[in-house]
Design a protein around this motif. Structure first.
Motif, short mmCIF file in Angstrom:
data_model
loop_
_atom_site.label_atom_id
_atom_site.label_comp_id
_atom_site.label_asym_id
_atom_site.label_seq_id
_atom_site.Cartn_x
_atom_site.Cartn_y
_atom_site.Cartn_z
N VAL A 5 0.85 -1.19 0.00
CA VAL A 5 0.00 0.00 0.00
C VAL A 5 0.89 1.23 0.00
CG1 VAL A 5 -1.68 1.32 1.33
CG2 VAL A 5 -1.88 -1.16 1.19
N GLN A 6 0.56 2.18 -0.85
CA GLN A 6 1.26 3.47 -0.84
C GLN A 6 0.27 4.56 -0.48
OE1 GLN A 6 3.11 3.67 -4.76
NE2 GLN A 6 5.04 2.96 -3.90
N LEU A 7 0.69 5.46 0.38
CA LEU A 7 -0.16 6.54 0.87
C LEU A 7 0.50 7.88 0.55
CD1 LEU A 7 -0.92 5.05 4.41
CD2 LEU A 7 -2.30 4.82 2.35
N VAL A 8 -0.29 8.81 0.04
CA VAL A 8 0.23 10.13 -0.29
C VAL A 8 -0.73 11.18 0.27
CG1 VAL A 8 0.89 11.73 -2.11
CG2 VAL A 8 1.31 9.28 -2.40
N GLU A 9 -0.23 11.99 1.21
CA GLU A 9 -1.04 13.04 1.80
C GLU A 9 -0.93 14.33 1.00
OE1 GLU A 9 0.96 10.90 5.39
OE2 GLU A 9 1.50 11.59 3.38
N SER A 10 -1.96 15.15 1.09
CA SER A 10 -1.96 16.47 0.50
C SER A 10 -2.96 17.34 1.25
CB SER A 10 -2.33 16.40 -0.99
OG SER A 10 -3.62 15.87 -1.16
N GLY A 11 -2.93 18.63 0.95
CA GLY A 11 -3.91 19.53 1.54
C GLY A 11 -3.39 20.39 2.68
N GLY A 12 -2.16 20.17 3.06
CA GLY A 12 -1.60 20.99 4.13
C GLY A 12 -1.34 22.41 3.65
N GLY A 13 -0.99 23.28 4.58
CA GLY A 13 -0.69 24.65 4.22
C GLY A 13 -0.68 25.56 5.42
N LEU A 14 -0.68 26.84 5.15
CA LEU A 14 -0.67 27.86 6.19
C LEU A 14 -2.08 28.43 6.32
CD1 LEU A 14 0.80 29.83 8.12
CD2 LEU A 14 1.26 31.27 6.11
N VAL A 15 -2.56 28.48 7.55
CA VAL A 15 -3.91 29.00 7.80
C VAL A 15 -3.90 29.78 9.11
CG1 VAL A 15 -4.62 26.88 9.01
CG2 VAL A 15 -6.35 28.33 7.90
N GLN A 16 -4.79 30.75 9.20
CA GLN A 16 -4.88 31.51 10.44
C GLN A 16 -5.68 30.74 11.48
OE1 GLN A 16 -6.56 35.34 9.33
NE2 GLN A 16 -4.52 36.23 9.17
N ALA A 17 -5.43 31.06 12.71
CA ALA A 17 -6.18 30.44 13.80
C ALA A 17 -7.67 30.64 13.57
CB ALA A 17 -5.76 31.03 15.13
N GLY A 18 -8.42 29.59 13.80
CA GLY A 18 -9.86 29.62 13.56
C GLY A 18 -10.25 29.14 12.18
N GLY A 19 -9.28 28.98 11.31
CA GLY A 19 -9.54 28.53 9.95
C GLY A 19 -9.70 27.03 9.84
N SER A 20 -9.84 26.58 8.59
CA SER A 20 -10.07 25.16 8.32
C SER A 20 -9.16 24.67 7.21
CB SER A 20 -11.53 24.93 7.90
OG SER A 20 -12.43 25.33 8.90
N LEU A 21 -8.88 23.40 7.25
CA LEU A 21 -8.17 22.71 6.19
C LEU A 21 -8.74 21.31 6.06
CD1 LEU A 21 -4.37 23.52 6.77
CD2 LEU A 21 -5.76 24.25 4.82
N ARG A 22 -8.65 20.76 4.87
CA ARG A 22 -9.01 19.36 4.69
C ARG A 22 -7.80 18.64 4.10
NH1 ARG A 22 -13.60 16.38 0.97
NH2 ARG A 22 -12.15 16.96 -0.69
N LEU A 23 -7.31 17.68 4.85
CA LEU A 23 -6.20 16.86 4.39
C LEU A 23 -6.75 15.64 3.66
CD1 LEU A 23 -3.84 16.91 7.51
CD2 LEU A 23 -4.06 18.58 5.65
N SER A 24 -6.05 15.25 2.62
CA SER A 24 -6.41 14.06 1.87
C SER A 24 -5.27 13.06 1.92
CB SER A 24 -6.70 14.40 0.41
OG SER A 24 -7.76 15.32 0.29
N CYS A 25 -5.64 11.80 1.84
CA CYS A 25 -4.65 10.73 1.81
C CYS A 25 -5.08 9.78 0.71
CB CYS A 25 -4.59 10.02 3.16
SG CYS A 25 -3.53 8.56 3.19
N ALA A 26 -4.36 9.83 -0.40
CA ALA A 26 -4.67 8.97 -1.53
C ALA A 26 -3.89 7.67 -1.40
CB ALA A 26 -4.32 9.67 -2.84
N ALA A 27 -4.59 6.59 -1.62
CA ALA A 27 -3.97 5.28 -1.41
C ALA A 27 -4.03 4.43 -2.65
CB ALA A 27 -4.66 4.56 -0.26
N SER A 28 -3.04 3.60 -2.80
CA SER A 28 -3.05 2.59 -3.85
C SER A 28 -2.81 1.24 -3.21
CB SER A 28 -1.97 2.88 -4.89
OG SER A 28 -0.69 2.87 -4.28
N GLY A 29 -3.31 0.20 -3.85
CA GLY A 29 -3.18 -1.12 -3.26
C GLY A 29 -4.52 -1.82 -3.29
N ARG A 30 -4.51 -3.07 -3.63
CA ARG A 30 -5.77 -3.79 -3.86
C ARG A 30 -6.64 -3.89 -2.63
NH1 ARG A 30 -4.67 -9.50 -6.32
NH2 ARG A 30 -3.21 -9.49 -4.59
N THR A 31 -6.01 -4.07 -1.46
CA THR A 31 -6.80 -4.33 -0.26
C THR A 31 -6.91 -3.12 0.65
OG1 THR A 31 -4.84 -5.15 0.86
CG2 THR A 31 -6.23 -6.75 -0.28
#
Length: 125
Positions: free
Chosen positions: A2-28
């Protein structure tokens, strides 16, 4: 394998929001329990959230309860960490991880078999 790749990080002000993603490959991948961890500079990597492959069981670090939400995409090849009301103390590199043993403790790093490379989240005050 299984390979995992995260994305979606960054700089945000306090009180803000972010959504992180983790894309995966692998049959199971869709049958693995998943977790999110984070590591701030000079600190140990800590558990943030976890959920079962079915989505029926979720767990959160106390300090993120009510602010962070884990989910899996419809195609089940991507998992998300929605983060709201972010605080400066949430600043860290965030990692997603996959656990093949469903009875292994979800909050322990050593329970996870596969890890992504991490994505930086910085919350400014």
């Amino acid at each position: 394998q299984v390979q995992l790749v995260e994305s979606g990080g960054g700089l945000v002000q306090a009180g803000g929001s972010l959504r992180l993603s983790c894309a995966a490959s692998g049959r199971t991948f869709s049958s693995y329990d998943m977790g999110w961890f984070r590591q701030a500079p000079g600190k140990e990597r800590e558990f943030v959230a976890a959920f079962s492959w079915s989505g029926s069981n979720t767990h959160y670090l106390d300090s993120v309860k009510g602010r962070f939400t884990v989910s899996r995409g419809n195609a089940k090849s991507t998992v998300y960490l929605q983060m709201t009301s972010l605080k400066p103390e949430d600043t860290a590199v965030y990692y997603c991880a996959a656990r093949t043993d469903p009875i292994a403790p979800y909050h322990r790093r050593r329970s996870y078999d596969y890890w992504g490379q991490g994505t930086q989240v910085t919350v400014s005050s």
